[in-house]
Design a protein around this motif. Structure first.
Motif, PDB file in Angstrom:
ATOM      1  N   UNK A  37      98.408  63.344 -29.928  1.00  0.00           N
ATOM      2  CA  UNK A  37      98.719  64.907 -29.006  1.00  0.00           C
ATOM      3  C   UNK A  37      98.207  63.839 -27.717  1.00  0.00           C
ATOM      4  N   UNK A  38      99.243  64.353 -26.832  1.00  0.00           N
ATOM      5  CA  UNK A  38      99.520  64.236 -25.071  1.00  0.00           C
ATOM      6  C   UNK A  38      98.876  64.541 -24.183  1.00  0.00           C
ATOM      7  N   UNK A  39      98.221  65.068 -23.194  1.00  0.00           N
ATOM      8  CA  UNK A  39      98.086  65.873 -22.524  1.00  0.00           C
ATOM      9  C   UNK A  39      98.105  65.415 -20.735  1.00  0.00           C
ATOM     10  N   UNK A  40      99.595  66.060 -19.969  1.00  0.00           N
ATOM     11  CA  UNK A  40      99.871  65.558 -19.663  1.00  0.00           C
ATOM     12  C   UNK A  40      99.868  66.151 -17.866  1.00  0.00           C
ATOM     13  N   UNK A  41      99.112  67.248 -17.821  1.00  0.00           N
ATOM     14  CA  UNK A  41      99.134  68.174 -17.080  1.00  0.00           C
ATOM     15  C   UNK A  41      98.193  67.821 -15.865  1.00  0.00           C
ATOM     16  N   UNK A  42      97.651  66.535 -15.591  1.00  0.00           N
ATOM     17  CA  UNK A  42      97.042  66.327 -14.281  1.00  0.00           C
ATOM     18  C   UNK A  42      97.941  66.031 -12.974  1.00  0.00           C
ATOM     19  N   UNK A  43      97.455  66.407 -12.261  1.00  0.00           N
ATOM     20  CA  UNK A  43      97.686  66.318 -10.848  1.00  0.00           C
ATOM     21  C   UNK A  43      96.870  65.614  -9.621  1.00  0.00           C
ATOM     22  N   UNK A  44      96.287  64.660  -9.252  1.00  0.00           N
ATOM     23  CA  UNK A  44      96.255  64.092  -7.392  1.00  0.00           C
ATOM     24  C   UNK A  44      94.249  64.362  -8.059  1.00  0.00           C
ATOM     25  N   UNK A  45      93.446  64.788  -7.890  1.00  0.00           N
ATOM     26  CA  UNK A  45      92.165  64.416  -7.556  1.00  0.00           C
ATOM     27  C   UNK A  45      91.409  65.220  -9.028  1.00  0.00           C
ATOM     28  N   UNK A  46      90.860  65.076  -9.970  1.00  0.00           N
ATOM     29  CA  UNK A  46      90.531  66.408 -10.589  1.00  0.00           C
ATOM     30  C   UNK A  46      89.964  67.825 -10.481  1.00  0.00           C
ATOM     31  N   UNK A  47      89.783  69.078 -10.488  1.00  0.00           N
ATOM     32  CA  UNK A  47      89.831  69.702  -9.780  1.00  0.00           C
ATOM     33  C   UNK A  47      88.697  70.673 -11.291  1.00  0.00           C
ATOM     34  N   UNK A  48      87.991  71.082 -10.747  1.00  0.00           N
ATOM     35  CA  UNK A  48      87.024  72.085 -12.352  1.00  0.00           C
ATOM     36  C   UNK A  48      88.166  72.849 -12.663  1.00  0.00           C
ATOM     37  N   UNK A  49      88.567  73.117 -11.980  1.00  0.00           N
ATOM     38  CA  UNK A  49      89.990  73.738 -13.095  1.00  0.00           C
ATOM     39  C   UNK A  49      90.906  73.679 -14.197  1.00  0.00           C
ATOM     40  N   UNK A  50      91.138  71.826 -13.532  1.00  0.00           N
ATOM     41  CA  UNK A  50      92.164  70.826 -14.179  1.00  0.00           C
ATOM     42  C   UNK A  50      91.159  70.907 -15.177  1.00  0.00           C
ATOM     43  N   UNK A  51      89.635  70.232 -15.240  1.00  0.00           N
ATOM     44  CA  UNK A  51      89.613  69.774 -15.992  1.00  0.00           C
ATOM     45  C   UNK A  51      89.097  70.554 -17.292  1.00  0.00           C
ATOM     46  N   UNK A  52      89.325  71.826 -16.820  1.00  0.00           N
ATOM     47  CA  UNK A  52      88.547  73.645 -17.661  1.00  0.00           C
ATOM     48  C   UNK A  52      90.071  73.257 -18.657  1.00  0.00           C
ATOM     49  N   UNK A  53      91.599  73.691 -18.118  1.00  0.00           N
ATOM     50  CA  UNK A  53      92.937  73.234 -18.686  1.00  0.00           C
ATOM     51  C   UNK A  53      92.519  72.140 -19.939  1.00  0.00           C
ATOM     52  N   UNK A  54      92.214  71.232 -19.264  1.00  0.00           N
ATOM     53  CA  UNK A  54      92.569  70.113 -20.236  1.00  0.00           C
ATOM     54  C   UNK A  54      91.103  70.135 -21.109  1.00  0.00           C
ATOM     55  N   UNK A  55      90.649  70.764 -21.642  1.00  0.00           N
ATOM     56  CA  UNK A  55      89.135  71.246 -22.325  1.00  0.00           C
ATOM     57  C   UNK A  55      90.030  72.282 -23.568  1.00  0.00           C
ATOM     58  N   UNK A  56      90.237  73.132 -22.713  1.00  0.00           N
ATOM     59  CA  UNK A  56      91.085  74.645 -23.391  1.00  0.00           C
ATOM     60  C   UNK A  56      92.411  73.908 -24.443  1.00  0.00           C
ATOM     61  N   UNK A  57      92.998  73.166 -23.425  1.00  0.00           N
ATOM     62  CA  UNK A  57      93.795  72.556 -24.949  1.00  0.00           C
ATOM     63  C   UNK A  57      93.440  71.498 -25.559  1.00  0.00           C
TER      64      UNK A  57
END
Length: 381
Positions: free
Chosen positions: A58-78
């Motif tokens: 599976x590929x998670x490719x929703x990151x853009x720019x330097x990571x924020x805690x909201x972005x990391x938590x979204x990846x965690x949820x996935x």
């Protein structure tokens, strides 16, 4: 005789060389695989190369720019929608730092904000592989993940041995598509890691071995990498230099350069850009406290002029910023003079980094350094 403690956190397996990814055998039979990358890599040959090895991933490719805690938590949820046996980070520091946290927290319900700090992670049960596509952060070599807290915009660190990957692939072919400006800024970031760790008050013979060789590789190749991005040998040297910088900072830590760069990152300045423009000014500030240690870098630095004094080394770093395609002033990155007192106050909160600096630095000093970044410094003569 000096006393020092060696914290030798090193990835268990590291494969180095052009085309190395195609030879990857580790975890090829892993049950369920998650690849974490950024949007810019989603439709590139680099993704194609890794999916040929792990076709069911599976590929998670929703990151853009330097990571924020909201972005990391979204990846965690996935990630928590399935049970993954292996997490692979593919990309620059943002993708790698995110993948490290996801692998470490995959089996828990914690958010990244709950583990900001040192040694707050439980045992990692998911295997992790990291594949950098930039030569800059050295994240693949460190027990750190740097994430911008979405609550206050401040960059914070998750630090734990659980973030050391099981394996790393350093394949120069994956960095060939980097534009010159990104090659320059990420290369300056890697050089900062090596130089800062060499001057850190916690440097020791082990960290210095990594720092010195990293400086040599980066100094000899950064201009060539910017000028000719298709040179695999040069690209490989940059990638290895970046990795060595990660190993060095793991032991010795970074200094005031990173402390002053974090407030700039909060305002959208790319990390490598911020570090690059700050490096020569911080070295000039630190010069009275570490001239001898600066001179120890001379044999590893490539320069057309003789490096006869520590001041010459400071001038060389100004020359890098002057000649490479990177911003030199705060005005170029949209930071105005009115913001400087706030920047200085925020920098002083980076106590973990400032404690490593060879010369004590106050809020007044930080403000003066930011003011120097308002105007270009000539390197002529």
């Amino acid at each position: 005789m000096d006393f020092y403690l060696i914290n030798n956190a090193f990835p268990a397996q590291v494969m180095v060389g052009a085309g190395a990814l195609a030879r990857l055998e580790w975890d090829r039979e892993a049950g369920k695989v998650l690849i974490i990358t950024d949007r810019g890599l989603l439709h590139t040959e680099n993704i194609a190369k890794i999916t040929r090895l792990f076709p069911k991933a599976d590929i998670y490719g929703e990151l853009s720019g330097e990571p924020t805690s909201a972005m990391v938590d979204a990846a965690l949820e996935f990630s928590r929608r399935s049970r993954y046996d292996l997490v692979i980070g593919l990309g620059g520091g943002s993708a790698l730092d995110t993948a490290k946290v996801v692998a470490a927290l995959h089996g828990s319900r914690e958010t990244v904000a709950e583990v900001f700090g040192k040694d707050l992670l439980g045992p990692r049960r998911t295997r992790m592989g990291l594949i950098p596509t930039t030569a800059g952060t050295g994240s693949e070599a460190t027990p750190n993940s740097i994430v911008k807290d979405s609550a206050d915009g401040v960059k914070k660190a998750v630090i734990s041995k659980e973030l050391i990957p099981d394996w790393v692939v350093l394949d120069a072919e994956l960095t060939l598509s980097l534009p010159a400006a990104i090659t320059a800024s990420t290369g300056m970031d890697a050089l900062c890691h090596c130089v800062e760790s060499a001057l850190s008050v916690h440097a020791n013979p082990f960290s210095l071995a990594y720092s010195y060789h990293g400086i040599k590789l980066l100094s000899e190749n950064i201009e060539a990498a910017v000028a000719d991005g298709a040179d695999l040998e040069v690209r490989g040297a940059m990638l290895l230099g970046s990795f060595l910088g990660g190993l060095a900072l793991t032991i010795a830590g970074t200094t005031a350069v990173h402390a002053l760069s974090y407030p700039l990152g909060k305002r959208g300045v790319p990390h490598g850009v911020a570090n690059g423009m700050l490096l020569p000014w911080i070295l000039e500030y630190n010069l009275p406290a570490c001239a001898e240690r600066l001179m120890a870098l001379a044999p590893y630095l490539q320069s057309v002029k003789p490096l006869e004094s520590a001041a010459d080394i400071v001038d060389l770093t100004f020359e890098y910023v002057h000649t490479l395609p990177v911003p030199q002033t705060l005005d170029e990155v949209g930071i105005e003079a009115e913001c400087l007192p706030e920047l200085a106050a925020e920098a002083m909160k980076q106590e973990r980094l400032l404690a490593n600096n060879p010369r004590p630095l106050t809020a007044v000093d930080a403000l003066a350094l930011y003011r120097k970044l308002l105007a270009k410094k000539s390197t002529d003569g």
